[in-house]
Design a protein around this motif. Structure first.
Motif, PDB file in Angstrom:
ATOM      1  N   LEU A 169       0.828  -1.199   0.000  1.00 58.61           N
ATOM      2  CA  LEU A 169       0.000   0.000   0.000  1.00 58.61           C
ATOM      3  C   LEU A 169       0.871   1.261   0.000  1.00 58.61           C
ATOM      4  O   LEU A 169       0.521   2.264  -0.621  1.00 58.61           O
ATOM      5  CB  LEU A 169      -0.927   0.000   1.217  1.00 58.61           C
ATOM      6  N   ARG A 170       2.001   1.191   0.680  1.00 59.86           N
ATOM      7  CA  ARG A 170       2.880   2.357   0.761  1.00 59.86           C
ATOM      8  C   ARG A 170       3.419   2.741  -0.616  1.00 59.86           C
ATOM      9  O   ARG A 170       3.372   3.904  -1.020  1.00 59.86           O
ATOM     10  CB  ARG A 170       4.016   2.073   1.737  1.00 59.86           C
ATOM     11  N   VAL A 171       3.911   1.764  -1.366  1.00 55.81           N
ATOM     12  CA  VAL A 171       4.496   2.093  -2.665  1.00 55.81           C
ATOM     13  C   VAL A 171       3.401   2.493  -3.659  1.00 55.81           C
ATOM     14  O   VAL A 171       3.610   3.377  -4.505  1.00 55.81           O
ATOM     15  CB  VAL A 171       5.346   0.921  -3.204  1.00 55.81           C
ATOM     16  N   LEU A 172       2.218   1.879  -3.571  1.00 53.62           N
ATOM     17  CA  LEU A 172       1.124   2.276  -4.447  1.00 53.62           C
ATOM     18  C   LEU A 172       0.679   3.704  -4.155  1.00 53.62           C
ATOM     19  O   LEU A 172       0.298   4.451  -5.066  1.00 53.62           O
ATOM     20  CB  LEU A 172      -0.058   1.316  -4.287  1.00 53.62           C
ATOM     21  N   THR A 173       0.737   4.092  -2.887  1.00 51.97           N
ATOM     22  CA  THR A 173       0.346   5.449  -2.512  1.00 51.97           C
ATOM     23  C   THR A 173       1.326   6.476  -3.063  1.00 51.97           C
ATOM     24  O   THR A 173       0.925   7.496  -3.638  1.00 51.97           O
ATOM     25  CB  THR A 173       0.256   5.578  -0.987  1.00 51.97           C
ATOM     26  N   VAL A 174       2.618   6.223  -2.901  1.00 53.84           N
ATOM     27  CA  VAL A 174       3.624   7.154  -3.418  1.00 53.84           C
ATOM     28  C   VAL A 174       3.552   7.221  -4.936  1.00 53.84           C
ATOM     29  O   VAL A 174       3.618   8.310  -5.533  1.00 53.84           O
ATOM     30  CB  VAL A 174       5.028   6.731  -2.951  1.00 53.84           C
TER      31      VAL A 174
ATOM     32  N   LYS B 247      -5.471  -2.209  -9.032  1.00 58.01           N
ATOM     33  CA  LYS B 247      -5.233  -1.637  -7.703  1.00 58.01           C
ATOM     34  C   LYS B 247      -6.500  -1.626  -6.855  1.00 58.01           C
ATOM     35  O   LYS B 247      -6.454  -1.919  -5.649  1.00 58.01           O
ATOM     36  CB  LYS B 247      -4.665  -0.221  -7.846  1.00 58.01           C
ATOM     37  N   SER B 248      -7.636  -1.293  -7.461  1.00 58.78           N
ATOM     38  CA  SER B 248      -8.885  -1.257  -6.690  1.00 58.78           C
ATOM     39  C   SER B 248      -9.256  -2.640  -6.178  1.00 58.78           C
ATOM     40  O   SER B 248      -9.645  -2.809  -5.016  1.00 58.78           O
ATOM     41  CB  SER B 248     -10.014  -0.691  -7.549  1.00 58.78           C
TER      42      SER B 248
ATOM     43  N   SER C 203       7.097   8.151 -14.193  1.00 58.74           N
ATOM     44  CA  SER C 203       6.453   7.899 -12.906  1.00 58.74           C
ATOM     45  C   SER C 203       6.427   6.422 -12.518  1.00 58.74           C
ATOM     46  O   SER C 203       6.469   6.078 -11.338  1.00 58.74           O
ATOM     47  CB  SER C 203       5.021   8.453 -12.909  1.00 58.74           C
ATOM     48  N   GLY C 204       6.375   5.520 -13.503  1.00 59.95           N
ATOM     49  CA  GLY C 204       6.319   4.090 -13.199  1.00 59.95           C
ATOM     50  C   GLY C 204       7.552   3.570 -12.486  1.00 59.95           C
ATOM     51  O   GLY C 204       7.504   2.506 -11.845  1.00 59.95           O
ATOM     52  N   LEU C 205       8.660   4.307 -12.552  1.00 63.06           N
ATOM     53  CA  LEU C 205       9.885   3.869 -11.869  1.00 63.06           C
ATOM     54  C   LEU C 205       9.695   3.779 -10.362  1.00 63.06           C
ATOM     55  O   LEU C 205      10.403   3.038  -9.680  1.00 63.06           O
ATOM     56  CB  LEU C 205      11.031   4.832 -12.195  1.00 63.06           C
ATOM     57  N   VAL C 206       8.723   4.538  -9.824  1.00 58.05           N
ATOM     58  CA  VAL C 206       8.459   4.498  -8.383  1.00 58.05           C
ATOM     59  C   VAL C 206       8.080   3.090  -7.946  1.00 58.05           C
ATOM     60  O   VAL C 206       8.454   2.639  -6.845  1.00 58.05           O
ATOM     61  CB  VAL C 206       7.338   5.495  -8.023  1.00 58.05           C
ATOM     62  N   LEU C 207       7.340   2.370  -8.778  1.00 53.58           N
ATOM     63  CA  LEU C 207       6.886   1.022  -8.411  1.00 53.58           C
ATOM     64  C   LEU C 207       8.047   0.055  -8.221  1.00 53.58           C
ATOM     65  O   LEU C 207       7.919  -0.947  -7.507  1.00 53.58           O
ATOM     66  CB  LEU C 207       5.930   0.488  -9.480  1.00 53.58           C
ATOM     67  N   LEU C 208       9.170   0.328  -8.857  1.00 54.45           N
ATOM     68  CA  LEU C 208      10.323  -0.564  -8.730  1.00 54.45           C
ATOM     69  C   LEU C 208      10.991  -0.452  -7.374  1.00 54.45           C
ATOM     70  O   LEU C 208      11.824  -1.286  -7.017  1.00 54.45           O
ATOM     71  CB  LEU C 208      11.342  -0.250  -9.830  1.00 54.45           C
ATOM     72  N   ALA C 209      10.625   0.577  -6.589  1.00 61.30           N
ATOM     73  CA  ALA C 209      11.220   0.748  -5.266  1.00 61.30           C
ATOM     74  C   ALA C 209      10.576  -0.146  -4.218  1.00 61.30           C
ATOM     75  O   ALA C 209      11.092  -0.267  -3.108  1.00 61.30           O
ATOM     76  CB  ALA C 209      11.102   2.212  -4.835  1.00 61.30           C
ATOM     77  N   GLY C 210       9.456  -0.772  -4.535  1.00 61.40           N
ATOM     78  CA  GLY C 210       8.755  -1.625  -3.587  1.00 61.40           C
ATOM     79  C   GLY C 210       8.905  -3.098  -3.917  1.00 61.40           C
ATOM     80  O   GLY C 210       9.682  -3.485  -4.800  1.00 61.40           O
TER      81      GLY C 210
END
Length: 440
Positions: A238-243, A349-350, A407-414
């Motif tokens: 949930l944290r990475v999806l939120t960011v 996601k939903s 922006s999709g690069l954020v998902l790789l952090a989780g």
């Protein structure tokens, strides 16, 4: 909560198993109401900026402020709204929101016909309608699991997203046509009628959700809000999806807030063509909703989300290349891919959030995520408007669409990059259980 737990099966659940959720009367009413309301919202997305541009001769920054005002309530009352919704029966909340939105959008054509319409009123309507949307959307996401079984939530979300996307195909074109033939304010009157349809569908539904927790079991509002925020902050998924949602919305809205200004003033298109063009690009949402299930089956829910964001989002870089004539193809192709990726991702996601989160926390968890996700929307609108006014509209489109592409690069952090599917429950992280994201 384990994602395989199902709601009590009734006649509606049996019909859903035999022929899909649209055979279930209550889900069908919910789908009709929300699709109609979504159609009205797409009318407004075209009509409201056109009213500001053509009737009141608003600047680029003022047009962007309208978008910001629509989403600002998520920053102001988003968190307490989630706790309030967890305390209240959801269907009455949704009905009140429909009634309030109807009155707000009727007020604009009424003021225009009397010759007293101002930018201040448009901003107030956008702000108050956005407030109603905060409560409606929070209640709606919690109400859906009361209407369908947990196992049917992916199908329900896909059909609702598909209906909304289909409405977005028709809505902008109709909105542009109404604006060109009858005037932009008439489109807002049509939107008001759709809230009436949504309310009537909700009234006709027979599903009765479980009552909220009794008052003696409640803590303070601040503690309830904190519980939802802590759940999101501590959960790695949930944290990475939120960011990611916050970054994605900042850049998406950054260009979308000035898109109509870009098409009218930079590309030189009329209202009818603008509406038709946006309608054509909205087909991406239909494609995304229809293909979400197949993509999840083939790749897995986590990998499918990564594919949507890493492959679809970079197509946004085609949009600033738009020029009159054949150059409109850049707008169509770029927006089709972006919208398809966004809608597919929203379905995934939903469904994950609705099955993964404990039911008693769902309202607070949803709104905690949306507080951050949607909180960046007014910032993106203001940023897009301010940059458009200072450095020019097309350079701003380049900056914002580049942000979308990255922006999709954020998902790789989780943890998503290491999984095929999302886990079924918070307790299922270690055991490796996965949520049933497959549809019939």
């Amino acid at each position: 909560m384990n994602a395989t737990v199902t709601a009590p099966a009734g006649p509606g659940a049996v019909r859903a198993r035999r022929g899909g959720l649209l055979r279930d009367r209550d889900f069908r009413l919910l789908w009709i109401g929300e699709t109609t309301s979504g159609f009205g919202s797409t009318l407004t997305s075209v009509a409201l900026p056109l009213v500001a541009i053509s009737t009141l001769h608003a600047s680029t920054l003022v047009v962007a402020l309208l978008t910001a005002a629509t989403w600002l309530p998520w920053m102001i009352i988003g968190l307490p709204a989630g706790a309030w919704v967890d305390r209240l029966p959801r269907r009455p909340v949704m009905l009140v929101c429909d009634a309030a939105s109807l009155l707000l959008f009727v007020s604009v054509p009424a003021a225009a016909w009397w010759g007293v319409l101002t930018i201040g009123q448009l901003l107030a309507v956008a702000l108050l309608a956005g407030t109603a949307k905060v409560f409606f959307q929070t209640a709606y996401q919690v109400y859906l699991p009361a209407v369908v079984r947990d196992a049917d939530l992916p199908e329900g979300n896909a059909k609702l997203q598909g209906g909304e996307s289909a409405a977005q195909v028709v809505g902008p074109g109709v909105g542009g046509l109404i604006a060109q033939v009858f005037g932009a304010v008439t489109g807002l009157l049509a939107d008001a009628v759709t809230f009436l349809v949504s309310g009537l569908c909700l009234l006709a539904m027979r599903t009765r959700e479980a009552p909220p927790a009794p008052p003696e079991n409640r803590t303070t509002l601040r503690r309830e809000i904190g519980e939802g925020m802590r759940f999101v902050a501590r959960d790695p998924y949930l944290r990475v999806l939120t960011v990611f949602g916050a970054v994605s919305n900042l850049t998406l809205v950054g260009y979308q807030a000035i898109l109509i200004v870009f098409l009218v003033r930079e590309v030189g298109l009329g209202a009818g063509v603008v509406g038709g063009l946006i309608a054509a690009t909205s087909l991406g949402g239909v494609i995304g909703a229809a293909g979400a299930t197949r993509l999840v089956r083939r790749l897995g829910s986590a990998r499918a989300l990564l594919a949507c964001e890493m492959i679809g989002a970079p197509f946004a870089l085609l949009i600033p290349l738009t020029t009159p004539g054949a150059g409109l193809a850049f707008m169509v192709v770029g927006s089709l891919a972006v919208v398809a990726g966004v809608v597919t991702g929203n379905v995934i996601k939903s469904s994950f959030r609705q099955t993964y989160c404990p039911r008693h926390l769902m309202g607070r968890v949803s709104v905690s995520m949306q507080f951050v996700n949607y909180g960046t929307i007014p910032l993106g609108a203001l940023l897009g408007g301010a940059l458009g006014a200072s450095i020019g509209i097309r350079p701003t489109m380049w900056i914002m669409t580049a942000g979308v592409a990255l922006s999709g690069l954020v998902l790789l952090a989780g943890p998503l990059r290491r999984r095929r599917d999302f886990p079924a429950s918070p307790e299922g992280h270690a055991q490796g259980r996965t949520a049933p994201m497959m549809l019939r």
